[in-house]
Enzyme design. Sequence first.
Site, short mmCIF file in Angstrom:
data_model
loop_
_atom_site.label_atom_id
_atom_site.label_comp_id
_atom_site.label_asym_id
_atom_site.label_seq_id
_atom_site.Cartn_x
_atom_site.Cartn_y
_atom_site.Cartn_z
N LYS A 69 37.30 33.68 51.72
CA LYS A 69 38.34 33.02 50.98
C LYS A 69 37.85 32.26 49.73
CE LYS A 69 40.39 31.96 55.41
NZ LYS A 69 40.20 30.65 56.23
N GLY A 70 36.48 32.03 49.79
CA GLY A 70 35.84 31.23 48.64
C GLY A 70 36.47 31.46 47.26
N GLU A 125 33.03 37.11 43.13
CA GLU A 125 32.45 36.52 44.45
C GLU A 125 32.27 34.99 43.92
OE1 GLU A 125 31.26 36.01 47.32
OE2 GLU A 125 30.16 37.60 48.10
N ASP A 126 32.20 34.20 45.05
CA ASP A 126 32.26 32.74 44.98
C ASP A 126 30.73 32.19 44.54
OD1 ASP A 126 31.47 33.34 47.32
OD2 ASP A 126 32.75 31.59 48.38
N ASP A 129 23.93 33.65 47.77
CA ASP A 129 22.74 32.85 48.54
C ASP A 129 22.13 34.10 49.00
OD1 ASP A 129 21.36 31.04 49.87
OD2 ASP A 129 22.87 30.54 51.37
N LYS A 157 22.56 30.88 43.70
CA LYS A 157 21.50 30.12 43.98
C LYS A 157 20.07 30.60 43.87
CE LYS A 157 23.74 27.80 47.84
NZ LYS A 157 23.82 27.64 49.44
N PHE A 179 23.52 23.28 49.84
CA PHE A 179 24.99 23.78 50.12
C PHE A 179 25.69 23.03 49.06
CE2 PHE A 179 28.33 24.34 52.77
CZ PHE A 179 28.33 25.54 53.11
N VAL A 180 26.59 23.59 48.59
CA VAL A 180 27.76 23.10 47.72
C VAL A 180 29.10 23.37 48.19
CG1 VAL A 180 26.54 23.03 45.61
CG2 VAL A 180 27.64 25.09 46.17
N ASP A 186 33.60 26.01 50.68
CA ASP A 186 34.02 25.47 52.05
C ASP A 186 32.91 24.77 52.82
OD1 ASP A 186 33.67 27.90 53.14
OD2 ASP A 186 34.75 27.03 54.82
N ARG A 192 37.59 23.13 50.10
CA ARG A 192 38.09 24.29 48.91
C ARG A 192 38.89 23.66 47.88
NH1 ARG A 192 36.76 29.08 51.39
NH2 ARG A 192 37.06 29.20 53.60
P1 IMP Z 1 25.16 35.30 51.32
O1 IMP Z 1 25.52 36.40 52.15
O2 IMP Z 1 23.74 34.58 52.11
O3 IMP Z 1 24.66 35.44 49.98
O4 IMP Z 1 26.38 34.32 51.46
C1 IMP Z 1 27.46 34.46 50.56
C2 IMP Z 1 28.55 33.82 51.44
O5 IMP Z 1 28.10 32.70 52.15
C3 IMP Z 1 29.23 33.18 50.30
O6 IMP Z 1 30.54 34.02 49.72
C4 IMP Z 1 29.97 31.90 50.95
O7 IMP Z 1 31.29 32.10 51.37
C5 IMP Z 1 28.89 31.41 51.71
N1 IMP Z 1 28.02 30.39 51.21
C6 IMP Z 1 26.52 30.47 50.74
N2 IMP Z 1 26.15 29.57 50.12
C7 IMP Z 1 27.48 28.53 50.17
C8 IMP Z 1 27.46 27.19 49.72
O8 IMP Z 1 26.55 26.29 49.33
N3 IMP Z 1 28.53 26.63 50.04
C9 IMP Z 1 29.84 27.24 50.71
N4 IMP Z 1 29.62 28.50 51.02
C10 IMP Z 1 28.34 29.32 50.81
MG MG Z 2 32.56 30.38 53.29
#
Ligand code: IMP
Ligand code: MG
Length: 206
Positions: A69-70, A125-126, A129, A157, A179-180, A186, A192
């Site tokens: 949803k992000g 993508e939002d 990470d 990040k 973490f933001v 969210d 959100r």
């Molecule tokens: P990744 O798979 O570790 O790259 O994580 C990506 C997903 O984790 C994003 O699409 C977000 O939904 C969630 N996420 C990662 N970091 C944050 C954050 O700082 N705040 C909120 N959601 C996050």
């Molecule tokens: Mg999320």
Amino acid sequence: MGDLKGEWAGRPDEGPHSGSSVLSVWDKDPALGRVVLSVEQIAARVAELGQAITKDYAGRPPLLVGVLKGAFIFLADLARQIQLPLELDFMAVSSYGTATKTSGVVRILKDLDIDLTGRHVLIVEDILDSGLTLTYLRNSLLARGPESLAVCSLLVKRAVVPRPDLELAYVGFDIEPEFVVGYGLDVAERYRNLPDIRVYTAGEPT
Ligand code: IMP
Ligand code: MG
């Protein structure tokens, strides 16, 4: 409506759509830390990204794939800054076992409606990470025969270990590995609708 009227009474230039102010309720929330990106910074950067995408995809309008949803707010703003007859579709994936820690497991909760064959797909993508979600998504979508596939992430990040395998065509902002929340992001489905992006300081809810 009564609450909103009271909150902004006598301040006609300010409010949820003014761009210059944020609801004071967020400022009073002890779980929220400093503003990482303001409403104005986000809007300016989203406009730039939209211009770049408009230029790069001239003559081959993209299919924007929003990752729910992000990315929903970012996608809504970005799409309106792209001056091309684009298409939109959504996917929902889950990558987090708990609220703020990655589990390494990515599940498709909602798949695309549109066939990708021959299309110019741009994943929106939002935040990136660990990169696990994106790596999984790319491989999954590449297997469906798009004409091209690229990624646009609002936030990345900064990683201690670089991620050379992930080519990102468009990045909004590089941020510290904190973490933001806000602007679609969210923690346990909350924040959100925070208009800017702030550090979440309250630790991990269970
Ligand atoms: P990744 O798979 O570790 O790259 O994580 C990506 C997903 O984790 C994003 O699409 C977000 O939904 C969630 N996420 C990662 N970091 C944050 C954050 O700082 N705040 C909120 N959601 C996050
Ligand atoms: Mg999320």
